[in-house]
Scaffold this active site. Structure first.
Site, mmCIF file in Angstrom:
data_model
loop_
_atom_site.group_PDB
_atom_site.id
_atom_site.type_symbol
_atom_site.label_atom_id
_atom_site.label_comp_id
_atom_site.label_asym_id
_atom_site.label_seq_id
_atom_site.Cartn_x
_atom_site.Cartn_y
_atom_site.Cartn_z
ATOM 1 N N ASP A 197 0.828 -1.206 0.000
ATOM 2 C CA ASP A 197 0.000 0.000 0.000
ATOM 3 C C ASP A 197 0.867 1.263 0.000
ATOM 4 O O ASP A 197 1.848 1.344 0.761
ATOM 5 C CB ASP A 197 -0.857 -0.040 1.280
ATOM 6 N N GLU A 259 1.720 -0.578 -4.985
ATOM 7 C CA GLU A 259 0.704 0.425 -5.281
ATOM 8 C C GLU A 259 1.422 1.761 -5.228
ATOM 9 O O GLU A 259 1.686 2.296 -4.158
ATOM 10 C CB GLU A 259 -0.441 0.425 -4.265
#
Ligand code: GLC
Length: 534
Positions: A197, A259
């Site tokens: 993330d 990401e």
């Protein structure tokens, strides 16, 4: 790679929130669809300030979703079906309910406990102003002031996202060691890797200088101008080199996926150099306008950038942060992607959106590299664009002062059965976000085995993708007029017509699949992709 958003996939216990046993019970769906692997969004203990991207304990399962044993069972059942499993790792920030943050608040300024996070004195005569002008991605200042133990106003801490998500200080060896250990914890339990993330956010420019540009590069805006001091700093790469060594020390193929909302493609490619991560999401592709020149350009650029570092290219059209592509592609071409759509906004044309989504998907699934699908897109599911504001849960809605609707519209529990409570999401009619009644029309049971349904389109495409080894192929461009893109991958020809008039297929072409029927004289209509053998 199929993304499961655990809150919204399948709810076995009927509390209105999906759970890990629900996922396990529905793994056969992924096998039938033809997925190779699953990425699970966070299921860790969390106050759920940002739907679980605020992690209070990285080594357990939130009771909302089950127990650690349920995660083990899920991983085991997936493996026994030949499915790989990657989990979401959230290293940029913890939850404010993480024990480390509690210890930081209880400790004095400058203490080791505080240095795990980013605490600073405020500006102004009594520290009443935030330390700099950075804004949070969800809106409002990126700093929140704390109270000292004596109740007096104290230092400020940085949170690029919600105040419930304090940013970690990755300059501290202790932080680095902790995450190496978390990686090992899940690798030991058998996961095949991690989706990382906000991989571009961990290191901040050391001077914490003011940043006067609009700060929304995460969600598609603000990508012009100099590189922001909070994103894509060169120091992040050392972290991923360390992680790669850990991942490589395990048997089998374990992967790291970034990401990283980083442009241009060359900067993104740096995350997938041979000693760093394996793949990075291609958001430039997701954001490319629906025109032949734009699609040609983004595909070419993406392939070139990853080829330069020897990594596979990735493709993605939908995820839990953006408007579902069956809706997004009906927005005016070239419009900046909005952060959510509400009942008071112009309503996109669902028929046009689905038609383009099917064409876009068939184009994507013909490309070499890894394709990432988001749960529900195999049903052609649209965004919930008329959700009542009082039902919204994404912190974006409140923190933007009700300017941005936020991401709830793509996160609604998916429909499995048209004529069941919560459309088969769970045994009751409870659903943590309201499902629009039109979801009944998209339910899996109405599409399974139905020729021409979006579900069968995905199944056929994924079967052919595997049989023809398209994921390992190469793109060879064939000359096309302005409104059409046309390439060959192996001996498969792929053509998408973006133009206003239909386009003739070459003489003698054998059609394998098309996103909509061709005309009787074998022309490809507007907004249609066709796979054929020339
Ligand atoms: C990532 C997630 C998003 C989350 C944010 C903060 O962008 O995909 O859902 O809000 O990180 O963790």
């Amino acid at each position: 790679m199929y993304q499961i958003y655990p809150r919204s996939y399948a709810d076995l216990d009927g509390d209105g929130i999906g759970d890990l046993p629900g996922i396990t019970a529905r793994l056969d769906h992924l096998v039938e669809l033809g997925a190779d692997a699953v990425w699970l969004s966070p299921f860790y203990p969390s106050p759920q300030a940002d739907a679980g991207y605020d992690v209070a304990d990285y080594r357990d399962v939130d009771p909302l979703f089950g127990q650690l044993a349920d995660a083990d069972a899920l991983i085991g059942e997936a493996h026994s079906r030949g499915l790989r499993v990657i989990v979401d790792l959230v290293p940029n920030h913890t939850s404010s309910a993480h024990p480390w943050f509690g210890a930081a608040l209880a400790a004095a300024p400058g203490s080791a406990e505080r240095q795990r996070y980013i605490f600073r004195d405020g500006r102004g005569t009594s520290g009443e102003e935030p330390p700099n002008d950075w804004q949070s991605v969800f809106g409002g200042p990126a700093w929140t002031r704390t109270k000292d133990v004596d109740g007096q106003p104290g230092q400020w801490y940085l949170h690029l996202f919600d105040p419930g998500q304090p940013d970690l200080n990755w300059d501290r060896p202790e932080v680095r060691a902790e995450f190496l250990d978390i990686l090992r914890f899940w690798l030991d339990r058998g996961v095949d890797g991690f989706r990382v993330d906000v991989a571009h956010g961990l290191i901040k420019q050391a001077d914490f200088a003011d940043w006067s540009y609009p700060l929304e590069p995460m969600f598609g805006e603000g990508t012009e101008g100099p590189r922001p001091p909070m994103w894509d700093q060169d120091g992040v790469h050392d972290i991923y080199r360390d992680w790669r060594q850990v991942v490589d020390s395990y048997p089998g193929e374990r992967i790291l996926v970034a990401e990283a909302w980083v442009q241009p493609a060359e900067r993104l490619a740096a995350y997938v150099r041979p000693d760093e991560m394996h793949q990075a999401f291609n958001f430039e592709y997701l954001e490319a306008p629906w025109t032949a020149p734009a699609q040609y350009a983004v595909i070419t650029r993406s392939l070139e950038a990853t080829a330069a570092v020897g990594a596979p290219t990735t493709w993605v059209l939908s995820n839990h942060d953006v408007i579902r592509h069956a809706t997004r592609l009906a927005l005016p071409v070239g419009q900046t992607r909005p952060n959510g759509i509400g009942a008071d906004d112009p309503q996109p044309d669902a028929v046009l959106g689905l038609r383009r989504a099917r064409a876009a998907t068939l184009l994507m699934l013909a490309l070499p590299g890894s394709a990432y699908l988001f749960q529900g897109e195999e049903l052609g599911l649209p965004e919930h664009t008329t959700m009542p504001d009082e039902a919204r849960q994404d912190p974006t809605w409140e923190r933007s002062g009700h300017v941005h609707k936020g991401r709830d519209g793509c996160r609604v529990p998916i429909p499995w059965e048209s004529d069941a409570p919560s459309y088969g999401f769970g045994p009751t009619d409870r659903s943590w976000l309201p499902q629009p009644s039109l979801y009944a029309e998209y339910a899996l049971d109405l599409q399974r085995g139905v020729a021409g349904s979006t579900y069968e389109l995905y199944r056929t495409a994924l079967r052919l993708r595997r049989e023809l080894a398209l994921g390992r192929g190469t793109v060879y461009w064939l000359t096309s007029p302005d409104d059409v893109i046309h390439f060959q991958n192996g001996n498969l020809s792929v053509l998408t017509n973006f133009g206003p008039t239909s386009f003739p297929l070459p003489e003698g072409a054998t059609v394998l699949q098309s996103s909509e029927p061709l005309t009787p004289d074998n022309h490809v209509p507007t907004d249609v992709t066709v796979w054929f053998h020339p």
